[in-house]
Design an enzyme around this catalytic site. Structure first.
Site, PDB file in Angstrom:
ATOM      1  N   GLU A   1       0.862  -1.179   0.000  1.00  0.00           N
ATOM      2  CA  GLU A   1       0.000   0.000   0.000  1.00  0.00           C
ATOM      3  C   GLU A   1       0.895   1.225   0.000  1.00  0.00           C
ATOM      4  O   GLU A   1       1.936   1.243   0.664  1.00  0.00           O
ATOM      5  CB  GLU A   1      -0.915   0.035   1.223  1.00  0.00           C
ATOM      6  CG  GLU A   1      -1.804   1.279   1.256  1.00  0.00           C
ATOM      7  CD  GLU A   1      -2.811   1.289   2.398  1.00  0.00           C
ATOM      8  OE1 GLU A   1      -3.703   2.142   2.366  1.00  0.00           O
ATOM      9  OE2 GLU A   1      -2.701   0.448   3.309  1.00  0.00           O
TER      10      GLU A   1
ATOM     11  N   CYS B   1      -6.498   1.417   2.769  1.00  0.00           N
ATOM     12  CA  CYS B   1      -7.379   2.593   2.854  1.00  0.00           C
ATOM     13  C   CYS B   1      -7.385   3.408   1.564  1.00  0.00           C
ATOM     14  O   CYS B   1      -8.307   4.206   1.355  1.00  0.00           O
ATOM     15  CB  CYS B   1      -6.974   3.466   4.036  1.00  0.00           C
ATOM     16  SG  CYS B   1      -7.359   2.725   5.641  1.00  0.00           S
TER      17      CYS B   1
ATOM     18  N   ASN C   1     -12.358  -3.270   1.292  1.00  0.00           N
ATOM     19  CA  ASN C   1     -11.288  -3.315   2.282  1.00  0.00           C
ATOM     20  C   ASN C   1     -11.791  -2.745   3.609  1.00  0.00           C
ATOM     21  O   ASN C   1     -12.128  -1.565   3.684  1.00  0.00           O
ATOM     22  CB  ASN C   1     -10.085  -2.484   1.805  1.00  0.00           C
ATOM     23  CG  ASN C   1      -9.036  -2.319   2.887  1.00  0.00           C
ATOM     24  OD1 ASN C   1      -8.262  -3.237   3.150  1.00  0.00           O
ATOM     25  ND2 ASN C   1      -8.996  -1.158   3.531  1.00  0.00           N
ATOM     26  N   GLU C   2     -11.883  -3.590   4.616  1.00  0.00           N
ATOM     27  CA  GLU C   2     -12.174  -3.138   5.988  1.00  0.00           C
ATOM     28  C   GLU C   2     -13.441  -2.279   6.101  1.00  0.00           C
ATOM     29  O   GLU C   2     -13.465  -1.319   6.866  1.00  0.00           O
ATOM     30  CB  GLU C   2     -10.990  -2.360   6.559  1.00  0.00           C
ATOM     31  CG  GLU C   2      -9.754  -3.184   6.792  1.00  0.00           C
ATOM     32  CD  GLU C   2      -8.675  -2.422   7.540  1.00  0.00           C
ATOM     33  OE1 GLU C   2      -8.924  -1.284   7.974  1.00  0.00           O
ATOM     34  OE2 GLU C   2      -7.570  -2.963   7.686  1.00  0.00           O
TER      35      GLU C   2
END
Length: 825
Positions: A57, A247, A379-380
């Site tokens: 990331e 994120c 994602n999350e």
């Protein structure tokens, strides 16, 4: 098994070769006895060759200023306050003469909005990343620039530092024919980490995409990767590369970069923005507070995966934001566009060179497919129902057109709790192939949860552990992660993929710790965690050989400690604190009518007594702990009135407080006033023991009651039981797993000893017929050892051991990870 003390030298255990010597333990005379029993005839789980991988990331400047080898910062003058409040289009540039950044119809192209208007006789100088542009004597550096000049001009390109010239300057003639790309090469005459690149123009000119690349990139590829960083990734031999986030994927606008959307500069990571010629890739802000040039884009990620022999695993946005944003996009047309983008991504990766997106790949230099087999959606996401409704749209579309592609879901940002449970139930009910779990917990948690996956349903969705770490880069962190990894391997029939996170950190641009590989503009070094990951990833094996081990003798004492009050980005008032023992005898009472002399302030913030209440008044301060009482207290009731006055969250009531890094606290209205949880801090690292959705009202007084009995804790809010937990899971420091490498015929005995005493271990290999000599690799160091640019305290030591038999004894050093490769006959 009793603990005994022996005085034994390590020379009795292993014959060390020239690679080095194993460091002695902190207490070399302390030995604990263990036994490992292996059953080679039993059938263990098959381990896929993709078991361990890496997660990239762009955090901590992992891409621009990191793995992406470009040496010029803000090369296209696109930096903006949308990226960082301190940025301007000339960030990292200084001007001598006249220059301005322009956004008008004279631009290079519609997706590259800004360019530099440089006056006659003027120059601009770029400061690069960290301390400057790094160069090495004799190395070549390729300069390029897009330029136009109405009357033509001559550009002078030079490198220098405070000590003078770093390369012979080059002249570049710019014609009168509009935008064109110009190139030259500079050869460094001195080594420097503080260089500056200057471009001067004899006449007025427009410049864009000012670039300087080292010729010596990874595998010599243009627009390539920084060689030392890519080589460190390759040395892990990862089975997969997950990219680009994180994120970056599930935050920001889901719109595209176009006139119709207002050229939005805070977008989610969308793969089509990142392919094609670099000068046409749309710039974007980065969730972590800087700019993304997208010079390192999807094509480069696919190439990296291919170059290191890893499976590519891209992540696409699900139109539900996370990472604190937590919003679901309700736009059917936009959802359909993103679903189609995902199908187009599969075509870009796997389609023939004659297809629409396969043709884009081929034009970039790769006519053959990248063999994409897995893709992750989301994602999350903290909104599991909203996420899953959209996930099903993606999965249905991919399965209809590409049934060969496995679509991965996720379970939110934590290892447990309401979101986790809801997400897992949705995934199970829909028979999802694989679920991505993420967690960052304390070293204690990793020691306590080696058995996490023992009880998972063998017929349910498989697990992708896409992000995990134990909140630090000391060797102790690496040890506890290694102990946990033995449990991952033992459960390789459930846990199919696993990757530590994050991968990279530039030491001057850190947003997140810990990280696997650290670097600056001229050097890189492996963390202790990296050495653990590398040891496991290079010695996986093909199948688990069932084995058992005895545990460490221990007694779990009652939860002991003082009491505390705290806040996090909030002002709050506390009153009427009362602590009594199990028989009702008073240990502490304080209504603050006489001040707060009983309390010790160990955290941040500002505390004072106001109107008979103890008030923390700094709305921005985090972890403002004050504590009172005796650290030896146990079996007590803590009651207090708590009132939120202002801020983002609620209040924190602590118990079992030993010191600033070891305590429990009831976090009421945490996570932006969305959850209430009990967290345990061990040596500064926190993990969540119980969590529920919930919030607190500003101005309302709450009655908080915590009952501690032995290791059982029951919590009451306004007289109603909120929840309870029992913290009695041992943090076992001795863990092992055995696998078989069919290619070499070796048993690989992997042992983690995460304690200050050596582990004298009786190893029984059952009926296996083995050679007498084993190859040994050991990581051993002090628990607080940390690798740095100038010191490598944690590194593997290779040795041989001549005492292998069907039954033998081996003493594993204190604070060590040891792999014995034993050849079967």
């Amino acid at each position: 098994m009793s603990r005994t003390r022996w005085r034994l030298g390590l020379s009795a255990t292993a014959l060390l070769v020239a690679a080095g010597t194993i460091p002695p333990s902190a207490h070399a005379e302390d030995v604990t006895d263990y036994a490992i029993t292996v059953d080679p005839s039993a059938r263990g789980a098959t381990i896929d060759n993709t078991m361990y991988g890496v997660f990239f990331e762009d955090i901590n400047r992992a891409a621009d200023g990191g793995l992406y080898a470009e040496l010029v910062q803000n090369r296209s003058f696109e930096y903006s306050t949308a990226d960082n409040a301190s940025y301007t289009p000339l960030t990292s540039w200084t001007v001598d003469g006249t220059a301005r950044v322009v956004d008008d119809g004279g631009r290079l192209n519609e997706r590259n909005r800004n360019y530099l208007d440089l006056g006659a006789g003027s120059s601009v100088t770029n400061a690069g990343y960290n301390t400057g542009v790094p160069v090495e004597t004799g190395k070549k550096y390729d300069f390029s620039v897009w330029a136009r000049a109405a009357a033509g001009t001559t550009l002078t390109v030079s490198l220098q530092d405070s000590g003078g010239t770093l390369a012979t300057a080059r002249k570049v003639d710019v014609s009168k024919n509009g935008w064109a790309r110009y190139r030259t090469t500079l050869t460094a005459t001195r080594t420097s980490n503080d260089g500056r690149l200057t471009v001067a123009s004899s006449a007025a000119a427009a410049l864009d995409m000012v670039s300087l690349f080292p010729r010596d990139t990874y595998r010599g590829e243009p627009n390539g990767l920084r060689k030392d960083l890519a080589e460190k990734v390759a040395a892990l031999h990862p089975g997969f590369v997950r990219f680009p986030g994180g994120c970056l994927v599930n935050t920001g606008s889901m719109e595209d970069y176009s006139e119709a959307s207002g050229h939005q500069r805070k977008r989610s990571y969308q793969w089509k923005d990142t392919v094609g010629p670099v000068e046409t890739r749309a710039t974007n802000s980065n969730f972590w507070g800087y700019n993304q040039s997208y010079g390192l884009g999807y094509y480069e990620y696919f190439r990296l995966a291919e170059d290191i022999g890893a499976m590519p695993l891209p992540v696409v946005p699900a139109l539900v934001t996370g990472c604190g944003q937590n919003k679901a996009v309700a736009d059917d047309a936009l959802l359909k566009r993103h679903v189609q983008d995902t199908l187009d991504l599969i075509e870009f990766a796997n389609g023939p060179a004659s297809s629409t997106w396969g043709k884009v790949r081929a034009r970039m230099g790769h006519p053959k497919p990248f063999h994409l087999t897995h893709i992750e959606v989301g994602n999350e996401e903290n909104l599991p129902n909203e996420f899953f409704a959209r996930f099903k749209e993606f999965r249905a579309a991919v399965q209809a057109k590409h049934p060969e592609i496995q679509v991965i879901s996720n379970s939110g940002p934590d290892d447990s709790g309401t979101t986790f449970d809801t997400a897992w139930q949705l995934n199970r009910d829909a028979k999802v192939d694989m679920v991505d779990e993420h967690y960052y917990n304390s070293p204690q948690w990793f020691l306590q949860n080696n058995d996490r996956y023992d009880s998972y349903d063998r017929n349910g969705p498989k697990v992708f552990l896409g992000e995990y770490a134990s909140q630090g880069n000391t060797f102790k962190n690496g040890l506890t992660e290694a102990a946990f990894m033995t449990g991952l391997e033992r459960n390789a029939d459930v846990v199919k993929l696993a990757s530590y996170a994050p991968l990279f950190a530039n030491e001057d641009y850190v947003q997140w710790r810990p990280d696997l590989i650290w670097f600056n503009n001229h050097a890189s070094w492996n963390s202790a965690n990296y050495e653990v990951q590398k040891l496991f990833m290079n010695n996986v094996g093909d199948r688990v050989v069932p084995s058992t081990a005895t545990g460490t003798p221990s007694l779990l004492a009652p939860i002991t400690g003082a009491v505390g009050l705290s806040t996090w980005a909030t002002t709050a008032a506390y009153d009427d604190v009362r602590v009594t023992d199990a028989d009702g005898r008073e240990l502490l009472t304080d209504d603050f009518s006489s001040g707060a002399s009983k309390w010790t302030h160990t955290g941040g913030g500002s505390w004072s007594v106001q109107d008979g209440q103890y008030v923390q008044t700094d709305v921005n301060a985090e972890n403002t702990m004050v504590s009172a009482g005796d650290p030896s207290w146990h079996d007590y009731d803590l009651k207090v009135k708590a009132t939120k006055k202002a801020g983002k969250e609620g209040f924190l009531v602590a118990f079992g407080v030993k010191d600033t890094g070891n305590y429990y606290w009831w976090n009421i209205g945490g996570w932006n006033n969305t959850q209430t949880a009990v967290e345990q801090a061990v040596d500064g690292g926190k993990s969540t023991l119980i969590s529920k959705a919930g919030s607190v009202e500003t101005g309302r007084a709450y009655d908080v009651d915590v009952k501690v009995r032995g290791r059982q804790v029951t919590l009451y809010l306004d007289g109603q039981e909120w929840g309870s937990f029992r913290d009695d899971k041992p943090a076992e420091p001795f863990r092992q797993v055995v696998t078989e490498d069919r290619r070499t015929g070796e048993l690989i005995v992997k042992v983690v000893n995460a304690q200050d005493s050596a582990a004298r271990t009786a190893v029984d290999l059952g009926r296996a017929k083995v050679a007498s000599k084993a190859r040994v690799t050991t990581l051993a160091a002090a628990p607080d050892a940390v690798n740095s640019e100038t010191s490598t305290a944690v590194a593997p030591v290779r040795s041989t051991f001549d005492g292998v038999a069907g039954k033998f004894t081996y003493t594993f050093p204190a604070n060590s990870v040891t792999f014995l490769r034993i050849r079967q006959r």
